[in-house]
Design an enzyme around this catalytic site. Structure first.
Site, PDB file in Angstrom:
ATOM      1  N   ASP A  49       0.850  -1.157  -0.107  1.00  6.19           N
ATOM      2  CA  ASP A  49      -0.177  -0.012   0.092  1.00  6.19           C
ATOM      3  C   ASP A  49       0.909   1.433   0.051  1.00  6.19           C
ATOM      4  OD1 ASP A  49      -2.624   1.264   0.267  1.00  6.19           O
ATOM      5  OD2 ASP A  49      -1.950   1.992   2.170  1.00  6.19           O
ATOM      6  N   TYR A  54       2.555  10.272   0.998  1.00  2.00           N
ATOM      7  CA  TYR A  54       3.438   9.745   1.879  1.00  2.00           C
ATOM      8  C   TYR A  54       4.930   9.887   1.668  1.00  2.00           C
ATOM      9  CZ  TYR A  54      -0.282   6.254   3.056  1.00  2.00           C
ATOM     10  OH  TYR A  54      -1.471   5.860   3.539  1.00  2.00           O
TER      11      TYR A  54
HETATM   12  P1  NDP Z   1       0.080   0.217  12.684  1.00  2.00           P
HETATM   13  O1  NDP Z   1      -1.076   0.493  13.495  1.00  2.00           O
HETATM   14  O2  NDP Z   1       0.183  -1.410  12.680  1.00  2.00           O
HETATM   15  O3  NDP Z   1       1.495   0.785  13.409  1.00  2.00           O
HETATM   16  C1  NDP Z   1       2.758   0.517  12.498  1.00  2.00           C
HETATM   17  C2  NDP Z   1       3.939   1.001  13.475  1.00  2.00           C
HETATM   18  O4  NDP Z   1       3.789   0.679  14.758  1.00  2.00           O
HETATM   19  C3  NDP Z   1       5.010   0.635  12.980  1.00  2.00           C
HETATM   20  O5  NDP Z   1       5.660   1.373  11.862  1.00  2.00           O
HETATM   21  C4  NDP Z   1       6.059   0.694  14.149  1.00  2.00           C
HETATM   22  O6  NDP Z   1       6.354   1.928  14.308  1.00  2.00           O
HETATM   23  C5  NDP Z   1       5.193   0.128  15.285  1.00  2.00           C
HETATM   24  N1  NDP Z   1       5.201  -1.361  15.334  1.00  2.00           N
HETATM   25  C6  NDP Z   1       4.443  -2.300  14.451  1.00  2.00           C
HETATM   26  N2  NDP Z   1       4.807  -3.644  14.928  1.00  2.00           N
HETATM   27  C7  NDP Z   1       5.452  -3.398  16.030  1.00  2.00           C
HETATM   28  C8  NDP Z   1       5.594  -4.256  16.884  1.00  2.00           C
HETATM   29  N3  NDP Z   1       5.571  -5.643  16.654  1.00  2.00           N
HETATM   30  N4  NDP Z   1       6.566  -3.979  18.059  1.00  2.00           N
HETATM   31  C9  NDP Z   1       6.753  -2.494  18.378  1.00  2.00           C
HETATM   32  N5  NDP Z   1       6.263  -1.716  17.425  1.00  2.00           N
HETATM   33  C10 NDP Z   1       5.582  -2.161  16.349  1.00  2.00           C
HETATM   34  O7  NDP Z   1      -0.136   0.429  11.156  1.00  2.00           O
HETATM   35  P2  NDP Z   1       0.143   1.936  10.436  1.00  2.00           P
HETATM   36  O8  NDP Z   1      -0.324   3.034  11.227  1.00  2.00           O
HETATM   37  O9  NDP Z   1       1.641   2.023  10.040  1.00  2.00           O
HETATM   38  O10 NDP Z   1      -0.730   1.589   9.244  1.00  2.00           O
HETATM   39  C11 NDP Z   1      -0.435   0.798   8.271  1.00  2.00           C
HETATM   40  C12 NDP Z   1      -0.502   1.108   6.671  1.00  2.00           C
HETATM   41  O11 NDP Z   1      -1.706   1.485   6.638  1.00  2.00           O
HETATM   42  C13 NDP Z   1       0.268   2.317   6.487  1.00  2.00           C
HETATM   43  O12 NDP Z   1       1.425   1.785   6.074  1.00  2.00           O
HETATM   44  C14 NDP Z   1      -0.391   2.902   5.289  1.00  2.00           C
HETATM   45  O13 NDP Z   1      -0.255   2.085   4.085  1.00  2.00           O
HETATM   46  C15 NDP Z   1      -1.912   2.501   5.685  1.00  2.00           C
HETATM   47  N6  NDP Z   1      -2.624   3.812   6.246  1.00  2.00           N
HETATM   48  C16 NDP Z   1      -3.764   4.453   5.475  1.00  2.00           C
HETATM   49  C17 NDP Z   1      -4.207   5.321   5.978  1.00  2.00           C
HETATM   50  C18 NDP Z   1      -5.285   6.031   5.211  1.00  2.00           C
HETATM   51  O14 NDP Z   1      -5.737   7.351   5.452  1.00  2.00           O
HETATM   52  N7  NDP Z   1      -5.701   5.540   4.166  1.00  2.00           N
HETATM   53  C19 NDP Z   1      -3.802   6.276   7.279  1.00  2.00           C
HETATM   54  C20 NDP Z   1      -2.617   5.478   7.874  1.00  2.00           C
HETATM   55  C21 NDP Z   1      -2.105   4.244   7.439  1.00  2.00           C
HETATM   56  P3  NDP Z   1       7.698   2.602  14.883  1.00  2.00           P
HETATM   57  O15 NDP Z   1       8.748   1.525  15.037  1.00  2.00           O
HETATM   58  O16 NDP Z   1       7.971   3.898  14.307  1.00  2.00           O
HETATM   59  O17 NDP Z   1       7.435   3.006  16.181  1.00  2.00           O
END
Ligand code: NDP
Length: 329
Positions: A49, A54
């Site tokens: 995605d 982004y």
């Molecule tokens: P999550 O809620 O799963 O958050 C992911 C983040 O959490 C990681 O980048 C990392 O951040 C942390 N993380 C993930 N797994 C672990 C773990 N096992 N242990 C510790 N920390 C962890 O998903 P996202 O918010 O990243 O959303 C996923 C995708 O959805 C995005 O990449 C995008 O493609 C899409 N999206 C779409 C939106 C929309 O408006 N349509 C809005 C937001 C997202 P870190 O290491 O930096 O702390």
């Protein structure tokens, strides 16, 4: 890996997919992106995605370079982009954002260039645009499909009413309507998926590519003792997100969920992602990761799903207390 049909389409998505928001370009370089996408693909993930906004286009550039290097069979994976905010940030001019025919078409061309692809599998209207008639949006998306530039189109964070208005227009003119929606869905944010969209799932049908299954990492338990250095909530410019989630009542629930997960022999991240997949209206949960270890842990969520029996699901409900209250008919 498990694959689910995307709503009423014939397209099958892996139930776990991989997204690039925040991480690509801001936190990780090409070599880490290469490793993460490789690990995802080898574990059966077939959907990646992305969006024009982004890292202001740099996330698509990075994914495009990785895809080119990987040289995977194009028929084996699905790539998305989303248009609405533009990629020029503060210098965006009129028509470089929104959902006009002009921006949707130009944003599609630009995404294809950055991703180095001939077509997008999925193309999303990243938000509703109050300034563009829905008829213009539907005709534009239909035409992009006809031109072979996109295969399926959908919405992200549209209301149920807006989605149904797009269907009404599509039906009126015999056009291809929206096939999927990308809403936020996690243990702490449930209303659209479990209330507002229910009638849409039942009638016209709709696939969902849900985002933030871990509430930006909160549901990994990593913030239980404060904000670790290098984590998402510590990144400059993300105070709005930190303020959204770093709340005492959320953290209390996360701590209880953590204990429940430990008792089941899984991690809270796995429990939270697996919980999303228990909802059959979820086509895929998009994972985010800034490190290999996170993705490795999260990809095991499918195994964790087996542990979420009816008793455990009830224990989860008792902890989070976020189930939408539906009217009784
Ligand atoms: P999550 O809620 O799963 O958050 C992911 C983040 O959490 C990681 O980048 C990392 O951040 C942390 N993380 C993930 N797994 C672990 C773990 N096992 N242990 C510790 N920390 C962890 O998903 P996202 O918010 O990243 O959303 C996923 C995708 O959805 C995005 O990449 C995008 O493609 C899409 N999206 C779409 C939106 C929309 O408006 N349509 C809005 C937001 C997202 P870190 O290491 O930096 O702390």
């Amino acid at each position: 890996m498990e694959y689910r049909y995307m709503g009423k389409t014939g397209l099958q998505l892996s139930v776990l997919s991989f997204g690039s928001w925040v991480s690509f370009h801001k936190q990780i370089n090409d070599s880490v992106a290469d490793e993460l996408m490789g690990m995802a693909y080898e574990n059966g993930v077939n959907f990646f995605d992305n969006a024009e906004v982004y890292a202001l286009g740099e996330s698509e550039n990075m994914m495009g370079r990785v895809l080119k290097k990987k040289n995977w069979d194009r028929t084996s994976y699905i790539v998305s982009s989303k248009a609405f905010w533009g990629w020029r940030g503060k210098s965006n001019k009129p028509n470089q954002t929104g959902l006009s025919r002009k921006h949707l078409t130009e944003a599609c061309h630009e995404a294809l260039q950055r991703l180095q692809l001939n077509y997008l599998d999925l193309y999303f209207c990243h938000r509703p645009d109050k300034g563009t008639p829905i008829t213009e949006v539907v005709w534009t998306m239909h035409n992009l499909v006809q031109q072979g530039k996109i295969l399926y189109w959908g919405t992200s964070e549209w209301s149920g009413v807006e989605i149904m208005e797009a269907h009404r227009v599509a039906q009126q003119y015999g056009l291809i309507g929206p096939a999927m929606e990308q809403p936020q869905y996690n243990l702490l944010e449930r209303n659209k998926m479990e209330n507002e969209f229910l009638m849409i799932f039942k009638t016209v049908g709709m696939g969902t590519t849900v985002w933030s299954p871990l509430a930006s990492g909160l549901l990994s338990g990593k913030y239980n003792e404060g904000i670790p250095e290098g984590s998402r909530f510590a990144i400059k410019g993300f105070d709005w997100l930190k303020d959204r989630w770093m709340k005492e009542n959320f953290l209390e629930k996360v701590k209880m969920l953590n204990e429940l997960a430990n008792n089941l022999g899984i991690t809270i991240a796995q429990l939270s992602i697996a919980w999303c997949l228990k909802n059959p209206d979820v086509t895929t949960a998009i994972l985010g990761a800034s490190r290999k270890e996170q993705l490795a842990e999260n990809l095991k969520s499918l195994d964790a799903k087996e542990k979420l029996d009816a008793g455990v699901m009830q224990q989860i409900e008792d902890i989070v207390q976020t189930k939408p209250v539906l009217p009784e008919y």
